[in-house]
Design an enzyme around this catalytic site. Structure first.
Site, mmCIF file in Angstrom:
data_model
loop_
_atom_site.group_PDB
_atom_site.id
_atom_site.type_symbol
_atom_site.label_atom_id
_atom_site.label_comp_id
_atom_site.label_asym_id
_atom_site.label_seq_id
_atom_site.Cartn_x
_atom_site.Cartn_y
_atom_site.Cartn_z
ATOM 1 N N GLU A 1 0.865 -1.014 -0.109
ATOM 2 C CA GLU A 1 -0.232 0.047 0.039
ATOM 3 C C GLU A 1 1.017 1.229 0.040
ATOM 4 O O GLU A 1 1.566 1.519 0.861
ATOM 5 C CB GLU A 1 -0.822 -0.179 1.368
ATOM 6 C CG GLU A 1 -2.136 0.816 1.111
ATOM 7 C CD GLU A 1 -2.940 0.483 -0.262
ATOM 8 O OE1 GLU A 1 -3.184 -0.883 -0.305
ATOM 9 O OE2 GLU A 1 -3.456 1.392 -1.006
ATOM 10 N N CYS B 1 4.779 -2.198 -8.585
ATOM 11 C CA CYS B 1 3.524 -1.775 -8.135
ATOM 12 C C CYS B 1 3.559 -0.659 -7.117
ATOM 13 O O CYS B 1 3.723 0.409 -7.604
ATOM 14 C CB CYS B 1 2.722 -2.893 -7.658
ATOM 15 S SG CYS B 1 0.993 -3.037 -7.727
ATOM 16 N N ARG C 1 -3.054 5.881 -9.226
ATOM 17 C CA ARG C 1 -3.292 4.445 -8.351
ATOM 18 C C ARG C 1 -4.407 3.638 -8.631
ATOM 19 O O ARG C 1 -5.435 4.611 -8.678
ATOM 20 C CB ARG C 1 -3.202 5.080 -6.813
ATOM 21 C CG ARG C 1 -2.197 5.809 -6.475
ATOM 22 C CD ARG C 1 -2.055 6.015 -4.931
ATOM 23 N NE ARG C 1 -2.342 4.769 -4.021
ATOM 24 C CZ ARG C 1 -3.065 4.761 -2.960
ATOM 25 N NH1 ARG C 1 -3.687 5.985 -2.749
ATOM 26 N NH2 ARG C 1 -3.177 3.665 -2.293
ATOM 27 N N ILE D 1 -2.270 -6.579 -9.885
ATOM 28 C CA ILE D 1 -2.766 -6.496 -8.791
ATOM 29 C C ILE D 1 -3.228 -5.133 -8.306
ATOM 30 O O ILE D 1 -2.109 -4.590 -7.817
ATOM 31 C CB ILE D 1 -2.250 -7.384 -7.790
ATOM 32 C CG1 ILE D 1 -2.004 -8.766 -8.027
ATOM 33 C CG2 ILE D 1 -3.289 -7.306 -6.074
ATOM 34 C CD1 ILE D 1 -1.190 -9.380 -6.790
ATOM 35 N N ARG D 2 -4.445 -4.673 -8.571
ATOM 36 C CA ARG D 2 -4.631 -3.064 -8.265
ATOM 37 C C ARG D 2 -3.476 -2.204 -8.772
ATOM 38 O O ARG D 2 -3.081 -1.421 -7.777
ATOM 39 C CB ARG D 2 -4.807 -3.054 -6.788
ATOM 40 C CG ARG D 2 -6.159 -3.958 -6.111
ATOM 41 C CD ARG D 2 -6.464 -3.245 -4.676
ATOM 42 N NE ARG D 2 -5.447 -3.655 -3.812
ATOM 43 C CZ ARG D 2 -4.823 -2.784 -2.962
ATOM 44 N NH1 ARG D 2 -5.194 -1.286 -2.821
ATOM 45 N NH2 ARG D 2 -3.741 -2.888 -2.230
ATOM 46 N N HIS E 1 3.419 -7.439 -11.005
ATOM 47 C CA HIS E 1 4.219 -7.959 -9.993
ATOM 48 C C HIS E 1 4.980 -9.256 -10.402
ATOM 49 O O HIS E 1 4.651 -10.404 -10.467
ATOM 50 C CB HIS E 1 3.358 -8.710 -8.600
ATOM 51 C CG HIS E 1 2.607 -7.722 -7.730
ATOM 52 N ND1 HIS E 1 3.367 -7.550 -6.562
ATOM 53 C CD2 HIS E 1 1.648 -7.074 -7.959
ATOM 54 C CE1 HIS E 1 2.436 -6.528 -5.962
ATOM 55 N NE2 HIS E 1 1.389 -6.217 -6.860
ATOM 56 N N GLU F 1 7.475 -10.728 -9.402
ATOM 57 C CA GLU F 1 7.629 -11.851 -8.232
ATOM 58 C C GLU F 1 6.964 -13.056 -8.147
ATOM 59 O O GLU F 1 7.087 -14.164 -7.463
ATOM 60 C CB GLU F 1 8.165 -11.158 -6.870
ATOM 61 C CG GLU F 1 6.767 -11.106 -5.960
ATOM 62 C CD GLU F 1 6.210 -9.745 -6.156
ATOM 63 O OE1 GLU F 1 6.340 -9.264 -7.701
ATOM 64 O OE2 GLU F 1 5.366 -9.326 -5.614
HETATM 65 N N1 GLN Z 1 -3.104 -0.177 -5.303
HETATM 66 C C1 GLN Z 1 -1.686 -0.261 -4.362
HETATM 67 C C2 GLN Z 1 -1.258 1.448 -4.076
HETATM 68 O O1 GLN Z 1 -1.808 2.231 -4.356
HETATM 69 C C3 GLN Z 1 -0.666 -0.843 -4.996
HETATM 70 C C4 GLN Z 1 -1.070 -2.312 -5.209
HETATM 71 C C5 GLN Z 1 -0.195 -3.341 -5.061
HETATM 72 O O2 GLN Z 1 1.109 -2.940 -4.814
HETATM 73 N N2 GLN Z 1 -0.467 -4.396 -5.412
HETATM 74 O O3 GLN Z 1 -0.581 1.496 -3.211
#
Ligand code: GLN
Length: 197
Positions: free
Chosen positions: A53, A84, A111, A139-140, A175, A177
């Site tokens: 985050e 990310c 983001r 992922i997001r 990601h 990894e």
């Molecule tokens: N959306 C997250 C952020 O704003 C990042 C998501 C992630 O690292 N998988 O921090």
């Protein structure tokens, strides 16, 4: 090789094993240290800024005094892979005042532009310097929506950059990894993009 993985938030063991695998492919041994406080970054040859985050990560990096050490590492021309949320923190602007960006890579990010957790997906990605698609897990993920003139785009997804390089820093929206494929760690830490050009 001494590799540091920023570990102020969450589990970073997948990154540690990807770095070791990439190093082994080059006949090197990587010692991986997890960074939760100041004083360790200066001893690292390469750094990894993982996901999580970005609001929390950027606050902890500043409070622990790690943020300026990362900036010094970059100023010294040493490699960084930022993935990310790590890319969000490494950017120049996250368009969110809760994220104190470190201005390491000249991109503006949006983001969560790819949607929420349920919208996570995996896609085969053509990446500059790799001879076959990389299985990229989003992922997001942040969207990179503005890039500076010194930034090289290594990969795009549906027209938008999702992997970028500026100097010795590689940033990915996804990601790398979360697969057994260590080629992104390889190109970030062993400069295989330049070598392939
Ligand atoms: N959306 C997250 C952020 O704003 C990042 C998501 C992630 O690292 N998988 O921090």
């Amino acid at each position: 090789m001494q590799a540091g993985v920023i570990a102020v938030q969450g589990d970073v063991s997948e990154h540690a094993s990807a770095i070791k695998r990439a190093a082994r492919a080059h006949g090197e041994d990587a010692d991986v240290v997890e960074i939760r406080n100041a004083g360790i970054v200066p001893d690292c040859d390469v750094l990894l800024m993982p996901g999580g985050e970005s609001t929390t990560i950027s606050r902890l990096l500043r409070d622990e005094g790690i943020a300026s050490e990362i900036q010094d590492h970059v100023a010294a021309g040493k490699p960084v892979l930022a993935t990310c949320a790590g890319l969000i923190v490494a950017s120049t602007d996250a368009k969110d005042e809760r994220v104190e960006t470190l201005d390491l890579i000249d991109v503006t990010v949006d983001r969560n532009a790819f949607g929420r957790q349920k919208d996570s997906f995996e896609a085969p990605l053509d990446v500059k310097g790799l001879d076959s698609p990389f299985p990229a897990v989003f992922i997001r993920a942040p969207l990179i929506d503005e890039i500076g003139e010194d930034v090289q785009v290594l990969a795009t997804w549906e027209g938008d950059p999702v992997a970028v390089k500026q100097g010795a820093i590689v940033g990915t929206s996804f990601h790398p990894e979360l697969t057994t494929d260590a080629r992104i760690h390889d190109l970030a830490f062993f400069d295989t993009v330049e070598a392939s050009q």
